[in-house]
Design an enzyme around this catalytic site. Sequence first.
Site, PDB file in Angstrom:
ATOM      1  N   GLU A   1       0.829  -1.214   0.000  1.00  0.00           N
ATOM      2  CA  GLU A   1       0.000   0.000   0.000  1.00  0.00           C
ATOM      3  C   GLU A   1       0.856   1.254   0.000  1.00  0.00           C
ATOM      4  O   GLU A   1       1.806   1.371   0.778  1.00  0.00           O
ATOM      5  CB  GLU A   1      -0.928  -0.023   1.223  1.00  0.00           C
ATOM      6  CG  GLU A   1      -2.268   0.572   0.947  1.00  0.00           C
ATOM      7  CD  GLU A   1      -2.994  -0.139  -0.193  1.00  0.00           C
ATOM      8  OE1 GLU A   1      -2.832   0.306  -1.356  1.00  0.00           O
ATOM      9  OE2 GLU A   1      -3.718  -1.101   0.057  1.00  0.00           O
ATOM     10  N   HIS A   2       0.500   2.155  -0.899  1.00  0.00           N
ATOM     11  CA  HIS A   2       1.208   3.435  -1.030  1.00  0.00           C
ATOM     12  C   HIS A   2       2.690   3.225  -1.325  1.00  0.00           C
ATOM     13  O   HIS A   2       3.534   3.953  -0.807  1.00  0.00           O
ATOM     14  CB  HIS A   2       1.047   4.288   0.235  1.00  0.00           C
ATOM     15  CG  HIS A   2      -0.278   4.981   0.298  1.00  0.00           C
ATOM     16  ND1 HIS A   2      -0.547   6.123  -0.393  1.00  0.00           N
ATOM     17  CD2 HIS A   2      -1.417   4.667   0.965  1.00  0.00           C
ATOM     18  CE1 HIS A   2      -1.791   6.504  -0.157  1.00  0.00           C
ATOM     19  NE2 HIS A   2      -2.348   5.627   0.660  1.00  0.00           N
TER      20      HIS A   2
ATOM     21  N   GLY B   1     -15.143   6.489  -5.039  1.00  0.00           N
ATOM     22  CA  GLY B   1     -14.569   6.861  -3.733  1.00  0.00           C
ATOM     23  C   GLY B   1     -14.600   5.718  -2.737  1.00  0.00           C
ATOM     24  O   GLY B   1     -14.461   5.913  -1.543  1.00  0.00           O
TER      25      GLY B   1
ATOM     26  N   GLY C   1     -12.543   3.035  -2.735  1.00  0.00           N
ATOM     27  CA  GLY C   1     -11.263   2.351  -2.561  1.00  0.00           C
ATOM     28  C   GLY C   1     -11.041   1.174  -3.492  1.00  0.00           C
ATOM     29  O   GLY C   1     -10.067   0.457  -3.355  1.00  0.00           O
TER      30      GLY C   1
ATOM     31  N   SER D   1     -10.923   1.636  -6.762  1.00  0.00           N
ATOM     32  CA  SER D   1     -10.342   2.233  -7.944  1.00  0.00           C
ATOM     33  C   SER D   1     -11.285   2.368  -9.132  1.00  0.00           C
ATOM     34  O   SER D   1     -11.001   1.928 -10.244  1.00  0.00           O
ATOM     35  CB  SER D   1      -9.115   1.424  -8.349  1.00  0.00           C
ATOM     36  OG  SER D   1      -8.257   2.293  -8.951  1.00  0.00           O
ATOM     37  N   SER D   2     -12.405   2.999  -8.870  1.00  0.00           N
ATOM     38  CA  SER D   2     -13.347   3.267  -9.946  1.00  0.00           C
ATOM     39  C   SER D   2     -12.708   4.179 -10.983  1.00  0.00           C
ATOM     40  O   SER D   2     -12.961   4.058 -12.184  1.00  0.00           O
ATOM     41  CB  SER D   2     -14.603   3.933  -9.388  1.00  0.00           C
ATOM     42  OG  SER D   2     -14.246   5.065  -8.633  1.00  0.00           O
TER      43      SER D   2
ATOM     44  N   ASP E   1      -3.296   0.579  -9.969  1.00  0.00           N
ATOM     45  CA  ASP E   1      -4.705   0.351 -10.284  1.00  0.00           C
ATOM     46  C   ASP E   1      -4.910   0.058 -11.761  1.00  0.00           C
ATOM     47  O   ASP E   1      -5.670  -0.828 -12.140  1.00  0.00           O
ATOM     48  CB  ASP E   1      -5.540   1.589  -9.926  1.00  0.00           C
ATOM     49  CG  ASP E   1      -5.376   1.955  -8.478  1.00  0.00           C
ATOM     50  OD1 ASP E   1      -4.854   1.126  -7.723  1.00  0.00           O
ATOM     51  OD2 ASP E   1      -5.765   3.073  -8.118  1.00  0.00           O
TER      52      ASP E   1
ATOM     53  N   TYR F   1      -3.265  12.359  -0.302  1.00  0.00           N
ATOM     54  CA  TYR F   1      -2.553  11.556  -1.306  1.00  0.00           C
ATOM     55  C   TYR F   1      -1.362  12.293  -1.936  1.00  0.00           C
ATOM     56  O   TYR F   1      -0.227  11.810  -1.902  1.00  0.00           O
ATOM     57  CB  TYR F   1      -3.547  11.086  -2.386  1.00  0.00           C
ATOM     58  CG  TYR F   1      -2.940  10.013  -3.260  1.00  0.00           C
ATOM     59  CD1 TYR F   1      -3.082   8.661  -2.924  1.00  0.00           C
ATOM     60  CD2 TYR F   1      -2.201  10.322  -4.390  1.00  0.00           C
ATOM     61  CE1 TYR F   1      -2.497   7.661  -3.697  1.00  0.00           C
ATOM     62  CE2 TYR F   1      -1.619   9.343  -5.171  1.00  0.00           C
ATOM     63  CZ  TYR F   1      -1.788   8.012  -4.822  1.00  0.00           C
ATOM     64  OH  TYR F   1      -1.209   7.029  -5.583  1.00  0.00           O
TER      65      TYR F   1
HETATM   66  P1  NG1 Z   1      -7.174   4.249  -4.906  1.00  0.00           P
HETATM   67  O1  NG1 Z   1      -7.421   5.587  -4.364  1.00  0.00           O
HETATM   68  O2  NG1 Z   1      -7.668   3.188  -4.028  1.00  0.00           O
HETATM   69  O3  NG1 Z   1      -7.655   4.106  -6.310  1.00  0.00           O
HETATM   70  C1  NG1 Z   1      -4.592   5.022  -4.874  1.00  0.00           C
HETATM   71  C2  NG1 Z   1      -3.728   5.116  -6.120  1.00  0.00           C
HETATM   72  C3  NG1 Z   1      -2.822   3.881  -6.306  1.00  0.00           C
HETATM   73  C4  NG1 Z   1      -2.058   3.605  -5.019  1.00  0.00           C
HETATM   74  C5  NG1 Z   1      -3.040   3.540  -3.841  1.00  0.00           C
HETATM   75  C6  NG1 Z   1      -2.340   3.334  -2.516  1.00  0.00           C
HETATM   76  C7  NG1 Z   1      -4.792   6.335  -7.971  1.00  0.00           C
HETATM   77  C8  NG1 Z   1      -5.577   6.210  -9.217  1.00  0.00           C
HETATM   78  N1  NG1 Z   1      -4.558   5.214  -7.313  1.00  0.00           N
HETATM   79  O4  NG1 Z   1      -5.557   4.022  -5.009  1.00  0.00           O
HETATM   80  O5  NG1 Z   1      -1.951   4.094  -7.387  1.00  0.00           O
HETATM   81  O6  NG1 Z   1      -1.057   4.547  -4.813  1.00  0.00           O
HETATM   82  O7  NG1 Z   1      -3.809   4.726  -3.736  1.00  0.00           O
HETATM   83  O8  NG1 Z   1      -1.626   2.152  -2.508  1.00  0.00           O
HETATM   84  O9  NG1 Z   1      -4.387   7.407  -7.593  1.00  0.00           O
END
Ligand code: NG1
Length: 520
Positions: free
Chosen positions: A57-58, A161, A163, A165-166, A211, A267
Amino acid sequence: MTGNVPVTQSLDDIYPQDALEGQRKRWSNLLSSFKEAYGRPAEFVSRSPGRVNLIGEHIDYSLYEVIPMAVTADVLLAVAVSPANGSPTVRIQNVQSDKFATRSFTIAKDGEVDIDPTSHEWTNYFKSGLRGATQLLKKHAVSGIGQLNIDILADGTVPAGGGLSSSAAFVCASALAVMRAHGQETVDKKELVELAVVSERAVGVNSGGMDQAASVFSQRGSALYVAFQPELSARTIEFPQTHTPLTFVIAQSFVAADKHVTAPVCYNLRVVECTLAARVLASICGLKDLPDDSSPLGFSLRSFHDSYFKKKGAVGDDVKDFRSQLDQLVHIVDNYLPQEEGYTRQQISELIGTSIDELEKRYMTKFPVRADSFKLRQRALHVFGEAVRVLKFMDLLQSPTPSDDKESEELLKSLGNLLNDTQESCRDIYECSCPELDELCKLARSAGAYGSRLTGAGWGGCSVHLVPQDKVEAVKKAWEDKYYNKRFPDMDAAKLQDAIVVSKPGSGSTLFQVAGRESL
Ligand code: NG1
């Protein structure tokens, strides 16, 4: 795992058996609504799924490996194309027209569109996919750019929103649709991912590439190991045979995590902090004139890592070496980035030998951030620690099949412990959890989950749990009684049903040919 995006005429190639009936209805509705809306049938459907991240993660934007998998929920774009006589126009509707307003916009002769990243407008995701695809079409010298009318009807089941990754699912489906609209029936997966990563940044978030890779590369039944260095690559990972099958349960916190709104303090700030940590470490370790890499701000902790050990003469391809390198980097951070309270702009400028103006211009202008101090120590410690956990998780997934129930239970517990460690690091060091996610994890563990953590960016959104199959019901019940019914007493049954998903790994992006099909 290179190759082209699969093209199919059958939903059986896309969805697992138990999802087929519902999907047939959904697709039929999409195609008939398309005809009603535009007075002509759709020619094809471009499809890309959401994903759940299992571990890592991250760390994608620091260019470390991650292990996500696609889920069944996806974005569908039904499309028809015709030559434009006047200004080429895109008309775009959503089956949920009450939530997502119908739009139409023109495309310039060179194929370009304007995107306003400050407006949180759903069609921005289409535009960013369109922009990326146009660049790729130009690179391949494809004709017809800026000469087409494109009609689209969208249907997404990945919660926005939430989580899963829509946004990446939408951008990938959009870019794929635009490629196909220009006659490209073979679309290279890697090119699609690379363009979708860059395109999504146009919408205002400095995203990593996990994603988009998960959405495009995934294969039904397997998780995905995604690497970003030396270049983007992905391979499938089978789950080991255990006495109770590996079951991942996804639970929504229903805390809306809008990355765009919170980006300057969440972020995007983390991306800046990781980049600055890499710069400061490189400078302290005497590494100069390092080339830019593919991370969002052009320099990552991974590049620092590789350059540091290269200078020391290490080869470092071996997994064991790699893990010991990461352990050494944790010590370096411990020694050379001691400030728990964070580092000011002034301090960072001095450490890397630049002016504050330069620092802001280079790292904080494209995506503004709001912070007085930058927690370089904590962010670097999370990244190196999480990269180690990914390696351990991968080792466990690839370990020999357990010979009895006891060994199998041990394996599942070890996997679960790694998920729990990730959650702890996200909560305490990376500060991307929230009380609701912490509570969902705590409840699941008390009801029998092997391991629980947030998934995706965090600060709300979704959580993922490794649960023995015979405990799934108990975990669900604990959440319903102690979380959902307590915090959201007015929630209707349908929403509650959507809150918890037992997900099997789904398939990645697909092009579906409608033309000539009588039924689904
Ligand atoms: P989410 O917000 O869950 O789509 C985001 C980033 C990923 C990754 C994760 C944390 C986008 C599109 N996606 O995911 O690349 O960094 O946070 O692991 O910004």
